[in-house]
Structures are given as C-alpha cells and as structure tokens.
Enzyme design. Sequence first.
Site, short mmCIF file in Angstrom:
data_model
loop_
_atom_site.label_atom_id
_atom_site.label_comp_id
_atom_site.label_asym_id
_atom_site.label_seq_id
_atom_site.Cartn_x
_atom_site.Cartn_y
_atom_site.Cartn_z
N LYS A 66 -4.05 -30.74 24.58
CA LYS A 66 -4.34 -29.63 24.78
C LYS A 66 -5.24 -29.51 25.96
O LYS A 66 -6.44 -29.97 26.20
CB LYS A 66 -5.22 -29.10 23.40
CG LYS A 66 -5.78 -27.69 23.49
CD LYS A 66 -6.49 -27.25 22.60
CE LYS A 66 -6.87 -25.76 22.48
NZ LYS A 66 -7.53 -25.26 23.92
N ASP A 68 -7.90 -27.49 28.67
CA ASP A 68 -9.02 -26.66 28.72
C ASP A 68 -8.95 -25.96 29.94
O ASP A 68 -9.51 -26.38 31.09
CB ASP A 68 -10.11 -27.52 28.55
CG ASP A 68 -11.13 -26.64 27.96
OD1 ASP A 68 -11.14 -25.49 27.55
OD2 ASP A 68 -12.44 -27.20 27.90
N GLU A 208 -10.00 -32.50 24.51
CA GLU A 208 -10.23 -31.15 23.57
C GLU A 208 -9.36 -31.18 22.39
O GLU A 208 -10.06 -30.96 21.19
CB GLU A 208 -9.99 -29.91 24.44
CG GLU A 208 -10.75 -28.80 23.83
CD GLU A 208 -10.20 -27.13 24.23
OE1 GLU A 208 -10.68 -26.29 23.72
OE2 GLU A 208 -9.42 -27.33 25.13
#
Length: 350
Positions: A66, A68, A208
């Site tokens: 993921k 960010d 994250e």
Amino acid sequence: MTKPPRKPAQPLLGEADALLRSRPRRRRDPAQPQLSLDPMPARIDPCLALLKPRPPKGPQWAFEVKWDGYRLAVHIEPSGVRIITRGGHDWTDRFPAILAAAKRLPVATAILDGEAVVFDEQGRSDFGRLQQSLGGRGGKRTSREAVMMAFDLLYFDGRDLSGMELAARRHLLEGLVPAGGEEAIRLSEEIEADGETLLRIACEHGLEGIVAKDRNSTYRGGRGGEWQKIKCIQSGGFAIVGYQCSNAAFGNIRALLLAARKGGELVYVGSVGTGFKADEAMKLRAMMDKIKATNPAVKYSGGRKNLIWIKPKLVAEIEYRAWTHDGKLRHPSYKGLRDSADDLSVFEIE
C-alpha cells in the site's frame, strides 16, 4: 490445351538454420474500413480500496504494497499527456518527472492508474515528504522527487480495458511498465505471498500496509470490495473543529480538536498534539484563524481550556493505533492536511 504444371510450393520451413522472414507489409488502402476504437474517457472514477481488519483468503486475491501518497491517473493522448488527481484536478505541470516518463512510454494512447509518492531513506513512501515537495496543502510547487507507482491500466492503444478482468489488465501493464524500473513511472509489483505473511512483513518494515485485489474483477469506481486495504497503522481523514492555544507550542497550537462523521453529523473523537513541525504549525494556525467560529461544530465536554473553535473546513490526515472504549482516537499523530485536489472525505464511524 494442357496447362503448364504449377511451380512446386515452397516448403513451410527451409533450411533449419535459415532466418524466417515475413513478407514486407503493403501500405494500407485508405478505402479499406478501419476497426472502430473505443472513445477515450476524459476521466475515470477511481476504484477505491475498502478498509478491512485482515487480508482475504483465496487464490483469486493478488497482493501489493500500500503506497502512501496522492492517487493519480496519467492520460497519454495524441494531443499530449495529462496527469489528473483523484478529485479531477489537472496537475500535469506539478509532476514534471512523471510527465517526462509518460512521454517516453512506448504507447500511442493509454490511461495508467497509480499513486504519486516520495520515498524516504529506507525506500518507504512518505506522505509528509510528498506534501512538502509540493509546497504543502494548497501549495503550487512542482515535485521533481515524486514518482508514480502504476498498478492498473484502464485504456490501451484505443481500447477501453475497464470491462476486462484485473489479471488481463495487469498483463498488459507489465508489458508497458516493466518490473524493476528506475524511471519516474514504476510498476507496483504483485507479491507472491500469503496475505497474513505479507502484512506481517510489511508492518515489520514500517510500511503502511498492503492492498488485496480480486484478479477476476473488472474496474469499477468507488468502494465495491474488489480492492481491499489492510493497514499496519490505522489512518484517516478527520475534520479539524478547533484547537487549544499554548504559548510554548509551535504556532501556539497545543492540540487540534478532531471530528468524524456519524449518522450524518460530526462527532468529537479526541485531540492530537504530536506530529507538527514549526513551519507547518505556523501555516496551519494562519489558516485556522481565518475560519474561526463562535460555536463548536460538535458536542464537546472535554474540559480543556483556551479553546478556539473553527469551521470544519480543514481535513487532517491522522495516524492512530486504535479506538478507546468511549470513541476517541488512541495515540493519534498528525501527518498533514489533505488537499481538495486529492481527497477531503471525513472518516465515517459505522
């Protein structure tokens, strides 16, 4: 009259070592009908990941890191390249490195879906650094450090791919943006691992979280569940409804008072007093002082002194560990203000 014998047909393959060559192509006859092309959309509503507490199980799920940053769509068109934010704003001029990389891609028309990020020294995407590179919320600077991690291909050489399954879209994307590249447009690679294992490793490395995507799904805008995000540290957008003054703090801000949405109204979810830098706090204080309010936008009974209430027009990105039993954020940390060009949605409590 007897016809002369035909010349013997050429064998399918000649000598084993001979080079195989195709016939030279003839120019296309302008009168010959062309295959119809799909119209290129001006904008595609992005597919958003649904927040889940644990990774899904099953062979149809593919996993990625993921990122960010800011969600982007890169439109490569005959007239040039456009870089569009999640909110539909044209930020082509603000990402010169991504723009230059898009122009070098070997394709006539395409729409790439991805995330603009800036990396820290450990190679992790850092939302705060991306915002700083752009001049902060509402800033007008260009970011030469930002790169785009591409994770989907929605349009390719005149064809709309949104109705195609993810596995096929990814196959075409990997041919256009090879893995392991160092350009300003890079492939967000699928990672062959069990979701639970990958999440644990991502959290150990300070990332994250991870994203799970259904390989058989088509591309649909909104949060339909085909994409899911699982975070190591929780984060979300919370409305700033006020602040507590302190002469000893940066920008005289001791803490920000935060709110989330619940049942169509804003509710107080606690305060945050960490994560500020001196220059950011001064800018934030100046913005808040322009939107002061006489009455609070939430019901408040916290007992703090020296409170200044503001209109809930600013949305802060907040990291937190969990929720307390009385509905407050546990160990929150301020990451920055969200930009209207990216996402101003406020966290909704179910």
